[in-house]
Design an enzyme around this catalytic site. Structure first.
Site, mmCIF file in Angstrom:
data_model
loop_
_atom_site.group_PDB
_atom_site.id
_atom_site.type_symbol
_atom_site.label_atom_id
_atom_site.label_comp_id
_atom_site.label_asym_id
_atom_site.label_seq_id
_atom_site.Cartn_x
_atom_site.Cartn_y
_atom_site.Cartn_z
ATOM 1 N N LYS A 72 0.810 -1.221 0.000
ATOM 2 C CA LYS A 72 0.000 0.000 0.000
ATOM 3 C C LYS A 72 0.846 1.276 0.000
ATOM 4 O O LYS A 72 0.446 2.283 -0.557
ATOM 5 C CB LYS A 72 -0.954 -0.003 1.191
ATOM 6 C CG LYS A 72 -2.002 -1.114 1.110
ATOM 7 C CD LYS A 72 -2.926 -1.086 2.314
ATOM 8 C CE LYS A 72 -3.920 -2.239 2.267
ATOM 9 N NZ LYS A 72 -4.819 -2.247 3.411
ATOM 10 N N ASP A 108 -9.833 2.054 3.841
ATOM 11 C CA ASP A 108 -9.969 1.241 5.066
ATOM 12 C C ASP A 108 -10.613 2.045 6.198
ATOM 13 O O ASP A 108 -11.498 1.551 6.899
ATOM 14 C CB ASP A 108 -8.597 0.729 5.526
ATOM 15 C CG ASP A 108 -8.098 -0.423 4.662
ATOM 16 O OD1 ASP A 108 -8.935 -1.172 4.123
ATOM 17 O OD2 ASP A 108 -6.868 -0.562 4.517
ATOM 18 N N GLY A 135 -1.041 -0.448 9.926
ATOM 19 C CA GLY A 135 -1.684 0.084 8.724
ATOM 20 C C GLY A 135 -3.158 0.390 8.934
ATOM 21 O O GLY A 135 -3.634 1.495 8.613
ATOM 22 N N GLY A 256 -15.261 -6.451 12.937
ATOM 23 C CA GLY A 256 -14.681 -5.871 11.721
ATOM 24 C C GLY A 256 -15.267 -6.355 10.399
ATOM 25 O O GLY A 256 -14.777 -5.964 9.333
HETATM 26 P P1 NAP Z 1 -0.138 -4.293 11.212
HETATM 27 O O1 NAP Z 1 0.131 -3.162 10.285
HETATM 28 O O2 NAP Z 1 0.824 -5.419 11.291
HETATM 29 O O3 NAP Z 1 -0.336 -3.674 12.692
HETATM 30 C C1 NAP Z 1 -0.494 -4.492 13.813
HETATM 31 C C2 NAP Z 1 -0.678 -3.618 15.053
HETATM 32 O O4 NAP Z 1 -0.920 -4.460 16.168
HETATM 33 C C3 NAP Z 1 0.561 -2.787 15.400
HETATM 34 O O5 NAP Z 1 0.159 -1.573 15.990
HETATM 35 C C4 NAP Z 1 1.239 -3.692 16.421
HETATM 36 O O6 NAP Z 1 2.117 -3.021 17.278
HETATM 37 C C5 NAP Z 1 0.042 -4.174 17.190
HETATM 38 N N1 NAP Z 1 0.313 -5.381 17.950
HETATM 39 C C6 NAP Z 1 0.564 -6.627 17.470
HETATM 40 N N2 NAP Z 1 0.775 -7.480 18.494
HETATM 41 C C7 NAP Z 1 0.672 -6.748 19.631
HETATM 42 C C8 NAP Z 1 0.769 -7.061 21.011
HETATM 43 N N3 NAP Z 1 1.038 -8.303 21.433
HETATM 44 N N4 NAP Z 1 0.581 -6.075 21.919
HETATM 45 C C9 NAP Z 1 0.301 -4.813 21.515
HETATM 46 N N5 NAP Z 1 0.185 -4.459 20.215
HETATM 47 C C10 NAP Z 1 0.366 -5.413 19.290
HETATM 48 O O7 NAP Z 1 -1.545 -4.953 10.881
HETATM 49 P P2 NAP Z 1 -2.856 -4.261 10.280
HETATM 50 O O8 NAP Z 1 -2.898 -4.467 8.823
HETATM 51 O O9 NAP Z 1 -2.961 -2.890 10.809
HETATM 52 O O10 NAP Z 1 -3.996 -5.209 10.894
HETATM 53 C C11 NAP Z 1 -4.279 -5.219 12.282
HETATM 54 C C12 NAP Z 1 -5.520 -6.077 12.543
HETATM 55 O O11 NAP Z 1 -6.639 -5.506 11.865
HETATM 56 C C13 NAP Z 1 -5.426 -7.515 12.019
HETATM 57 O O12 NAP Z 1 -6.049 -8.355 12.954
HETATM 58 C C14 NAP Z 1 -6.211 -7.502 10.731
HETATM 59 O O13 NAP Z 1 -6.814 -8.738 10.422
HETATM 60 C C15 NAP Z 1 -7.299 -6.474 11.060
HETATM 61 N N6 NAP Z 1 -7.789 -5.765 9.864
HETATM 62 C C16 NAP Z 1 -9.137 -5.788 9.634
HETATM 63 C C17 NAP Z 1 -9.650 -5.124 8.528
HETATM 64 C C18 NAP Z 1 -11.127 -5.154 8.259
HETATM 65 O O14 NAP Z 1 -11.542 -4.789 7.139
HETATM 66 N N7 NAP Z 1 -11.940 -5.509 9.228
HETATM 67 C C19 NAP Z 1 -8.797 -4.410 7.650
HETATM 68 C C20 NAP Z 1 -7.420 -4.400 7.934
HETATM 69 C C21 NAP Z 1 -6.928 -5.085 9.051
HETATM 70 P P3 NAP Z 1 3.710 -2.989 16.918
HETATM 71 O O15 NAP Z 1 3.845 -2.107 15.734
HETATM 72 O O16 NAP Z 1 4.333 -2.450 18.132
HETATM 73 O O17 NAP Z 1 4.106 -4.398 16.602
#
Ligand code: NAP
Length: 288
Positions: A72, A108, A135, A256
């Site tokens: 992205k 998003d 993201g 979500g």
């Molecule tokens: P990402 O960019 O990898 O971000 C993950 C986030 O979670 C980061 O802020 C990370 O912190 C934090 N995190 C992970 N493990 C953690 C822990 N043990 N304790 C505290 N913080 C933690 O992923 P993303 O694309 O944003 O997606 C995040 C979630 O949203 C996923 O579950 C995904 O399936 C969901 N999602 C849903 C939709 C929808 O349409 N419903 C769309 C996109 C994403 P750090 O940076 O410090 O690791």
């Protein structure tokens, strides 16, 4: 299949992997239902192929495309113009091609805000606590600030994403009236106090996503005031540990699923100028 003609417009999804995506089902069903002469296909293109894939789609006159993680940010750099949310996050998941001029959007956050409205809530002028700075979280931060939240507090670990969130917040402060703070999620007192003075809590981290079914950043239901809206952008499982705590606390809550639906609905509207028939798409692909 007599729907594809010599004039059928091309839309699709670029990324790797893409074969699991629900997007072709929902867009093609919507095109058919609306009588629109478009098709949506998935193109397996890794980061190294992204630029040539975009040039190819441009040369072929594709109407537009989506792009998944991890591409992205690169897609944002390939666009000629960016929406405010795309510029704030430096991240594009939807591109519209107008005669070779590419405009990048980040739908998003719009998807999340539309799912909130769909659940019957209006938090304009309210306070949001946002867990995460990845993201998805930053897309929600940008759109919520654009849509008129008065105050957003982002909590994350002190990692690279924390610094990214500070940069996005600084940019948004110059473009919106939203007050934004980025705080350390390990400051538990501040986290609890901020949640308890918020109108809405959003989990936009991976914590609680299958197989981490017991994962939750909140220790128990006593942290959640009864009137507060609780949402989790995770949709697998449908009810995360956080949402179970929300139920126990008597809070309104949602997951979500419809964020996924509405980010696509917004892309569909940008490409075609027509609203996606979401009731039909929900019933066909988002129940159960
Ligand atoms: P990402 O960019 O990898 O971000 C993950 C986030 O979670 C980061 O802020 C990370 O912190 C934090 N995190 C992970 N493990 C953690 C822990 N043990 N304790 C505290 N913080 C933690 O992923 P993303 O694309 O944003 O997606 C995040 C979630 O949203 C996923 O579950 C995904 O399936 C969901 N999602 C849903 C939709 C929808 O349409 N419903 C769309 C996109 C994403 P750090 O940076 O410090 O690791």
């Amino acid at each position: 299949m007599d729907r594809i003609t010599g004039k059928t417009g091309l839309t699709g999804l670029l990324g790797r992997p893409v074969s699991h995506s629900i997007s072709p089902l929902m867009h093609n069903a919507a095109f058919e239902a609306c009588g629109l002469d478009y098709v949506y296909l998935c193109f397996d293109a890794g980061e190294e192929e992204l630029e040539s894939a975009v040039n190819g789609l441009k040369a072929l006159g594709a109407r537009g495309w989506n792009c998944t993680m991890p591409d992205k940010k690169k897609m944002a750099r390939l666009c000629d113009h960016l929406s405010l949310a795309a510029a704030a996050t430096g991240s594009v998941n939807t591109v519209v091609n107008e005669g070779g001029v590419l405009t990048g959007y980040n739908t998003d956050g719009i998807g999340y805000m539309m799912s909130l409205k769909d659940a019957g809530f209006d938090v304009t002028g309210g306070k949001m606590t946002l867990l995460g700075a990845g993201g998805a979280a930053l897309s929600i931060l940008a759109q919520a600030a654009i849509d008129g939240l008065a105050e957003i507090t982002v909590f994350n670990r002190r990692s690279k994403s924390f610094e990214d969130a500070v940069a996005v917040a600084d940019y948004l402060k110059t473009k919106t009236d939203c007050r934004i703070r980025v705080c350390d999620i390990n400051d538990r007192e501040l986290l609890k106090e901020t949640i308890q003075s918020s109108d809405i809590l959003v989990n936009a981290t991976n914590v609680g996503m299958a197989p981490d079914l017991e994962g939750c950043l909140i220790p128990d239901a006593s942290w959640l005031p009864r009137r507060m809206i609780v949402s989790d952008i995770i949709y697998n499982p449908r009810e995360t540990k956080l949402l179970k705590l929300a139920k126990e606390a008597g809070c309104p809550f949602f997951n979500g699923m419809y964020m996924l639906l509405y980010q696509g609905a917004e892309a569909y509207r940008l490409w075609t100028g027509v609203e996606m028939p979401v009731a039909m798409i929900k019933q066909r692909y988002f129940t159960g």
